[in-house]
Write an enzyme that holds these catalytic residues in place. Structure first.
Site, PDB file in Angstrom:
ATOM      1  N   HIS A  79     -37.872 -87.749  -6.450  1.00  0.00           N
ATOM      2  CA  HIS A  79     -38.467 -88.984  -5.917  1.00  0.00           C
ATOM      3  C   HIS A  79     -38.006 -89.213  -4.477  1.00  0.00           C
ATOM      4  O   HIS A  79     -36.980 -89.846  -4.222  1.00  0.00           O
ATOM      5  CB  HIS A  79     -38.063 -90.171  -6.788  1.00  0.00           C
ATOM      6  CG  HIS A  79     -38.893 -91.393  -6.582  1.00  0.00           C
ATOM      7  ND1 HIS A  79     -39.275 -92.223  -7.616  1.00  0.00           N
ATOM      8  CD2 HIS A  79     -39.450 -91.933  -5.470  1.00  0.00           C
ATOM      9  CE1 HIS A  79     -40.011 -93.220  -7.137  1.00  0.00           C
ATOM     10  NE2 HIS A  79     -40.123 -93.056  -5.840  1.00  0.00           N
ATOM     11  N   LEU A 106     -41.085 -88.830   2.298  1.00  0.00           N
ATOM     12  CA  LEU A 106     -40.879 -88.115   3.561  1.00  0.00           C
ATOM     13  C   LEU A 106     -41.751 -88.657   4.688  1.00  0.00           C
ATOM     14  O   LEU A 106     -41.623 -88.225   5.835  1.00  0.00           O
ATOM     15  CB  LEU A 106     -41.144 -86.620   3.363  1.00  0.00           C
ATOM     16  CG  LEU A 106     -40.161 -85.907   2.439  1.00  0.00           C
ATOM     17  CD1 LEU A 106     -40.510 -84.432   2.305  1.00  0.00           C
ATOM     18  CD2 LEU A 106     -38.725 -86.069   2.917  1.00  0.00           C
ATOM     19  N   ARG A 107     -42.678 -89.564   4.373  1.00  0.00           N
ATOM     20  CA  ARG A 107     -43.458 -90.340   5.357  1.00  0.00           C
ATOM     21  C   ARG A 107     -44.500 -89.542   6.142  1.00  0.00           C
ATOM     22  O   ARG A 107     -45.357 -90.138   6.777  1.00  0.00           O
ATOM     23  CB  ARG A 107     -42.535 -91.068   6.344  1.00  0.00           C
ATOM     24  CG  ARG A 107     -41.487 -91.971   5.710  1.00  0.00           C
ATOM     25  CD  ARG A 107     -42.092 -93.001   4.802  1.00  0.00           C
ATOM     26  NE  ARG A 107     -41.104 -93.986   4.368  1.00  0.00           N
ATOM     27  CZ  ARG A 107     -41.280 -94.795   3.327  1.00  0.00           C
ATOM     28  NH1 ARG A 107     -42.390 -94.730   2.614  1.00  0.00           N
ATOM     29  NH2 ARG A 107     -40.353 -95.675   3.006  1.00  0.00           N
ATOM     30  N   ASN A 154     -47.441 -91.569  -0.884  1.00  0.00           N
ATOM     31  CA  ASN A 154     -47.837 -92.796  -0.164  1.00  0.00           C
ATOM     32  C   ASN A 154     -47.598 -92.674   1.338  1.00  0.00           C
ATOM     33  O   ASN A 154     -46.798 -93.378   1.942  1.00  0.00           O
ATOM     34  CB  ASN A 154     -47.128 -94.029  -0.739  1.00  0.00           C
ATOM     35  CG  ASN A 154     -45.614 -93.957  -0.628  1.00  0.00           C
ATOM     36  OD1 ASN A 154     -45.036 -92.885  -0.611  1.00  0.00           O
ATOM     37  ND2 ASN A 154     -44.983 -95.115  -0.563  1.00  0.00           N
ATOM     38  N   ASP A 200     -47.121 -93.917  -6.744  1.00  0.00           N
ATOM     39  CA  ASP A 200     -45.856 -94.618  -6.524  1.00  0.00           C
ATOM     40  C   ASP A 200     -45.903 -95.451  -5.252  1.00  0.00           C
ATOM     41  O   ASP A 200     -46.403 -95.025  -4.220  1.00  0.00           O
ATOM     42  CB  ASP A 200     -44.702 -93.625  -6.419  1.00  0.00           C
ATOM     43  CG  ASP A 200     -43.369 -94.326  -6.246  1.00  0.00           C
ATOM     44  OD1 ASP A 200     -42.917 -94.962  -7.210  1.00  0.00           O
ATOM     45  OD2 ASP A 200     -42.808 -94.268  -5.138  1.00  0.00           O
ATOM     46  N   ASN A 213     -37.298-101.773  -4.166  1.00  0.00           N
ATOM     47  CA  ASN A 213     -38.282-102.048  -5.215  1.00  0.00           C
ATOM     48  C   ASN A 213     -38.323-100.860  -6.180  1.00  0.00           C
ATOM     49  O   ASN A 213     -38.629 -99.757  -5.758  1.00  0.00           O
ATOM     50  CB  ASN A 213     -39.663-102.279  -4.601  1.00  0.00           C
ATOM     51  CG  ASN A 213     -40.649-102.814  -5.620  1.00  0.00           C
ATOM     52  OD1 ASN A 213     -40.252-103.436  -6.591  1.00  0.00           O
ATOM     53  ND2 ASN A 213     -41.924-102.562  -5.405  1.00  0.00           N
ATOM     54  N   ASP A 248     -35.088 -92.004  -4.726  1.00  0.00           N
ATOM     55  CA  ASP A 248     -36.114 -92.887  -4.153  1.00  0.00           C
ATOM     56  C   ASP A 248     -35.810 -93.116  -2.669  1.00  0.00           C
ATOM     57  O   ASP A 248     -35.889 -94.229  -2.144  1.00  0.00           O
ATOM     58  CB  ASP A 248     -36.194 -94.213  -4.898  1.00  0.00           C
ATOM     59  CG  ASP A 248     -37.487 -94.985  -4.594  1.00  0.00           C
ATOM     60  OD1 ASP A 248     -38.326 -94.473  -3.826  1.00  0.00           O
ATOM     61  OD2 ASP A 248     -37.647 -96.111  -5.116  1.00  0.00           O
ATOM     62  N   HIS A 297     -36.946 -96.320   6.699  1.00  0.00           N
ATOM     63  CA  HIS A 297     -37.713 -97.253   7.534  1.00  0.00           C
ATOM     64  C   HIS A 297     -37.057 -97.331   8.905  1.00  0.00           C
ATOM     65  O   HIS A 297     -35.881 -96.973   9.068  1.00  0.00           O
ATOM     66  CB  HIS A 297     -37.750 -98.655   6.901  1.00  0.00           C
ATOM     67  CG  HIS A 297     -38.539 -98.727   5.638  1.00  0.00           C
ATOM     68  ND1 HIS A 297     -39.914 -98.651   5.611  1.00  0.00           N
ATOM     69  CD2 HIS A 297     -38.146 -98.861   4.341  1.00  0.00           C
ATOM     70  CE1 HIS A 297     -40.337 -98.745   4.360  1.00  0.00           C
ATOM     71  NE2 HIS A 297     -39.285 -98.867   3.566  1.00  0.00           N
ATOM     72  N   GLY A 335     -36.834-100.595   0.503  1.00  0.00           N
ATOM     73  CA  GLY A 335     -36.457 -99.192   0.601  1.00  0.00           C
ATOM     74  C   GLY A 335     -35.053 -98.964   1.113  1.00  0.00           C
ATOM     75  O   GLY A 335     -34.537 -99.723   1.930  1.00  0.00           O
TER      76      GLY A 335
END
Length: 445
Positions: free
Chosen positions: A71, A74-75, A105, A163, A289, A316, A320, A335
Site C-alpha cells: 500500500h 507514488l503520486r 489514485n 483506494d 485516513n 499507506d 504531500h 496522509g
C-alpha cells in the site's frame, strides 16, 4: 557473487531463525547454512577464488527477505511535486522495502492498460525497488463502470482498488469481486461510508470534541467492512481490506475468516503507534485516513495482528508537499510519509517494547504479502530471487529532509533520532544500498 556471514537470519517461510551464512549468485539465493567454510563457499558458488566473492560481515545484524509494502502512493503520473516513482522507490530501498505496490489514485487515475504499463516501466527505469501497479476498480474512480480488468492484468497489475475514495455502490462492489475472479487478483477495499464519514478530519470521540474538530465515526469503516465481506462470501471473490483501524472491523474480519471467506487485511503501523490523543491542531502529520484510533481500537488491532485476523503490515505511504501539510489541521490533506522511517518506528515502538517479535514482523511484511498477491520473494529458500535486507538494530539516524530520499517530509518523526535501520538492501542480487547510501547500477552479485 556474495557471501553474507554470521548474520541472524529470519525466514518465517522456512521457520528459520538463527545465525547463518547466505550465498548469492546470479541474482538467486544459492545456499543458507551455518558457519560455511571457504571451501564450502567456493563449491556452492562454483567459484575459483574467494577474491571473486564479495564478503559481507553480518555479525550483530539481522538478515531477512526483502520487505513487501502492498500500500504505497507514488503520486506519478500527475502529482510529481509530492513524489514520483523514482523518488518513492529510492525511499523504499532506504526503508528496507524491495517490492512496493503503487496505488492508482494519481492524475490521471491508473484505470487502463497504458497507464498501468507506464507505472511498471517507470519502476523498471528507476532500478531500485520492484514496483507493481495496482489499477483502479472503476473508471475514473467514479464507481459507475468497471475497468477492463483482463487487459490491465496483461499490463502488469497485481490488484485492483479505488483506494482513497472507496466504492459506495454495493452492486458495483459485488460485480467487481465477481469479475476479478477471472484475474486471480484481489480487490483491495478502502472501507469508508461517505455518508457516515462526511467531512470529518479525525476519529469521532472525546478528543475530537475537545479539539473542536469534526469527527469520523468508527462505523464509517466497519459498516463497509461488513458489507464487503458479505459480498465476498456471496461471490467467492478475493477481498483484501486496506488500513483496518477499528475494533469492530477486526471482529468482523475474524468472524468472516471463521466462515471461510477469502479475505485478508492490513494494518498501518501508525495506527499501532499513535492514537487520537496524539492529534495536535498544530501538526497535520497526524492527519490520516482512516483516522488515528482510540486506545480500545489500538488494543484490538494489535490483538488481531497477533492472532492472524490481520495478515500484514502496510505503510499507506502518502506524501504531500510542505505547503499542503502546514495548512490548518482541518484543511490539510490526509496522509503520512512512511517508507524510510516505518521499520525503525516499528522496531522502537513495538519490537523493543515486546509487543511483537522480529519473526512476526517479517512474516507480516514479507511472507504474507508475497503469498496473498502472488509475488516472488518473501523467503530466503535456495533458488529464490535474492531480495534481502541486512538490518542493524543498533544503528541510529536523525531524520531530516537532507537524509531522506522521498520528496516529502510529512512525518511526525522529522527531527527525531530513531533506532533500527537497514544497512544493506539487495534486489535481485544487486546491492541497491550499503552503509545507508544508495548505489545506482550496482553489478549483480
Amino acid at each position: 557473487m556474495l557471501w553474507i556471514k554470521n548474520a541472524y537470519v529470519i525466514d518465517p517461510a522456512q521457520r528459520l531463525s538463527g545465525i547463518n551464512d547466505v550465498l548469492v549468485k546470479d541474482g538467486v539465493i544459492v545456499k543458507s547454512a551455518g558457519s560455511l567454510q571457504p571451501a564450502d563457499v567456493l563449491e556452492a558458488l562454483e567459484a575459483q577464488r574467494l577474491d571473486d566473492v564479495l564478503q559481507v560481515e553480518g555479525e550483530g545484524k539481522y538478515l531477512f527477505p526483502g520487505l513487501i509494502d502492498v500500500h504505497v502512493h507514488l503520486r506519478e503520473p500527475g502529482q510529481e511535486e509530492k513524489e514520483d516513482i523514482r523518488s518513492g522507490s529510492r525511499a523504499a530501498i532506504k526503508g528496507g522495502f524491495t517490492s512496493i505496490l503503487a496505488m492508482a489514485n494519481t492524475t490521471p487515475i491508473v484505470d487502463n492498460r497504458a497507464l498501468t504499463e507506464f507505472v511498471r516501466l517507470q519502476g523498471e527505469r528507476a532500478a531500485m525497488a520492484r514496483v507493481y501497479p495496482i489499477a483502479a476498480v472503476t473508471k475514473g474512480f467514479l464507481g459507475k463502470e468497471l475497468v477492463e480488468m483482463m487487459d490491465i492484468l496483461d499490463g502488469g497489475a497485481v490488484a485492483f482498488s479505488d483506494d482513497g475514495k472507496g466504492i459506495q455502490n454495493a452492486e458495483m462492489m459485488r460485480l467487481a469481486l465477481e469479475y476479478a475472479k477471472l484475474t486471480g487478483c484481489p480487490i483491495i477495499s478502502h472501507c469508508e461510508d461517505d455518508s457516515l464519514a462526511g467531512h470529518g478530519v479525525m476519529r469521532k470521540g472525546e478528543m475530537s470534541a475537545r479539539l473542536g474538530l469534526r469527527g469520523i465515526p468508527a462505523s464509517a469503516e466497519s459498516v463497509m467492512v461488513a458489507r464487503d465481506v458479505l459480498l465476498a462470501a456471496e461471490t467467492g471473490g478475493k477481498l483484501h481490506i486496506a488500513h483496518v483501524s477499528t475494533k469492530e472491523s477486526v471482529q468482523i474480519i475474524r468472524e468472516a475468516k471463521k466462515m471461510g471467506v477469502d479475505v485478508t487485511a492490513e494494518v498501518n503501523p501508525h495506527h499501532l503507534i499513535f492514537m487520537d490523543k496524539d492529534v495536535s491542531l498544530t501538526d497535520a502529520s497526524y492527519k490520516v485516513n482512516p483516522p488515528l484510533p482510540s486506545a480500545e481500537d489500538q488494543i484490538a488491532l494489535l490483538e488481531g495482528l497477533l492472532d492472524g485476523t490481520i495478515d500484514m503490515l502496510a505503510t499507506d505511504h502518502a506524501p504531500h508537499t510542505w505547503e499542503e501539510k502546514t495548512r490548518p489541521f482541518a484543511e490539510a490533506p490526509f496522509g503520512i510519509n512512511a517508507l524510510e522511517t516505518v521499520l525503525a518506528a516499528v522496531w522502537q515502538n513495538l519490537v523493543l517494547k515486546g509487543k511483537i517479535t522480529p519473526d512476526q514482523v517479517i512474516a507480516l511484511w514479507s511472507v504474507n504479502p508475497a503469498r496473498r498477491f502472488g509475488l516472488p520473494g518473501g523467503t530466503l529458500r535456495p533458488g529464490s530471487q535474492a531480495d534481502l535486507v541486512l538490518f542493524d538494530p543498533e544503528y541510529r539516524e536523525m531524520i531530516s529532509a537532507e537524509t531522506m530520499e522521498t520528496k516529502s517530509q510529512n512525518t511526525p518523526f522529522l527531527g527525531q533520532e530513531m533506532q533500527g535501520f537497514p544497512v544493506m538492501t539487495i534486489v535481485g542480487g544487486k546491492i541497491r544500498m550499503a552503509g545507508r547510501k544508495l548505489l545506482d547500477n550496482k553489478e549483480e552479485a
